[in-house]
Design a protein around this motif. Structure first.
Motif, short mmCIF file in Angstrom:
data_model
loop_
_atom_site.label_atom_id
_atom_site.label_comp_id
_atom_site.label_asym_id
_atom_site.label_seq_id
_atom_site.Cartn_x
_atom_site.Cartn_y
_atom_site.Cartn_z
N UNK A 9 0.89 -1.28 0.07
CA UNK A 9 0.02 0.26 0.07
C UNK A 9 0.83 1.21 -0.14
N UNK A 10 0.19 2.20 -0.05
CA UNK A 10 0.97 3.53 -0.45
C UNK A 10 1.02 4.06 0.96
N UNK A 11 1.68 5.29 1.11
CA UNK A 11 1.64 6.01 2.64
C UNK A 11 0.41 6.50 2.83
N UNK A 12 -0.26 7.23 1.90
CA UNK A 12 -1.66 7.59 1.97
C UNK A 12 -2.66 6.63 2.32
N UNK A 13 -2.40 5.48 1.98
CA UNK A 13 -3.31 4.24 2.09
C UNK A 13 -3.41 3.85 3.71
N UNK A 14 -2.13 3.74 4.11
CA UNK A 14 -1.82 3.40 5.41
C UNK A 14 -2.28 4.51 6.28
N UNK A 15 -2.15 5.96 5.91
CA UNK A 15 -2.50 6.91 6.76
C UNK A 15 -4.11 6.96 7.20
N UNK A 16 -4.78 6.48 6.04
CA UNK A 16 -6.39 6.09 5.74
C UNK A 16 -6.71 5.25 6.75
N UNK A 17 -5.96 4.12 6.45
CA UNK A 17 -6.45 2.99 7.50
C UNK A 17 -6.32 3.14 9.20
N UNK A 18 -4.99 3.95 9.52
CA UNK A 18 -4.81 4.42 10.95
C UNK A 18 -5.74 5.44 11.10
N UNK A 19 -6.22 6.28 10.42
CA UNK A 19 -7.39 7.17 10.63
C UNK A 19 -8.50 6.58 11.04
N UNK A 20 -8.88 5.71 10.23
CA UNK A 20 -10.24 4.96 10.47
C UNK A 20 -10.10 4.18 11.79
N UNK A 21 -9.05 3.55 11.99
CA UNK A 21 -9.04 2.66 13.10
C UNK A 21 -9.22 3.84 14.42
N UNK A 22 -8.43 4.75 14.51
CA UNK A 22 -8.51 5.81 15.58
C UNK A 22 -9.92 6.15 15.71
N UNK A 23 -10.71 6.38 14.61
CA UNK A 23 -12.01 7.10 14.67
C UNK A 23 -12.78 5.93 15.34
N UNK A 24 -12.72 4.62 14.95
CA UNK A 24 -13.62 3.49 15.37
C UNK A 24 -13.39 3.25 17.07
N UNK A 25 -11.80 3.34 17.19
CA UNK A 25 -11.33 3.13 18.66
C UNK A 25 -11.96 4.05 19.46
#
Length: 170
Positions: A9-25
């Motif tokens: 994945x690209x750096x922006x793809x990883x940032x997006x996953x981490x942002x979604x995870x943080x929002x869910x948690x």
């Protein structure tokens, strides 16, 4: 998409996953817990539709958190801004011309979790991306599509990491 092995994945793809995870948690977990408490206060849980809907939603959120943690752990980040060269590889943005219609089209080749047709980001595993990998400017890529064979001429190959709506990590 669970299992073993790395997920490109690209750096922006990883940032997006981490942002979604943080929002869910930090947001969704608390919200659903409150919904469950409110529904529980309504009495008999066997016939309580709000309670069962909230528990179902909680299950989906927890499942998504598990998936995100797994994908983040297996992420193989490929910094597309450091890539270059004259061949189409993962992370490249490719400008093409449809040989039959002479219409220009552009695709960015990304990981499966990042694919987004509205942005014209296609998964590295897609038929179009597979046909493009390894091609150079001037080459013809032949793609087997449901409507028959389509040919695209590679016009330009660029490497960039477009910033998206995901917030930078803090």
């Amino acid at each position: 998409m669970s299992g073993s092995g790395n997920i490109p994945m690209t750096p922006s793809g990883l940032r997006k996953l981490k942002a979604e995870l943080k929002h869910l948690q930090t947001v969704e977990r608390g919200k659903i817990s409150r919904e469950i408490e409110v529904a529980r206060a309504h009495g008999d849980l066997r016939e309580n539709a709000e309670y069962h809907a909230a528990k179902e939603k909680q299950s989906h959120i927890e499942g998504r958190i598990l998936d995100l943690n797994d994908w983040i752990a297996r992420a193989e980040v490929i910094d597309t801004s450091k890539l270059g060269g004259d061949k189409v590889v993962f992370g490249a943005t490719v400008n093409l011309t449809d040989v039959e219609t002479d219409k220009p089209v552009s695709y960015r080749i990304v990981g499966e979790l990042e694919a987004d047709l509205k942005k014209r980001w296609i998964a590295v595993t897609s038929p179009v991306a597979r046909a493009l990998i390894g091609k150079k400017v001037g080459d013809i890529a032949t793609v087997q599509s449901p409507g028959g064979v389509r040919e695209f001429e590679v016009q330009e190959i660029r490497f960039e990491d477009p910033q998206d709506e995901a917030q930078p990590e803090s």
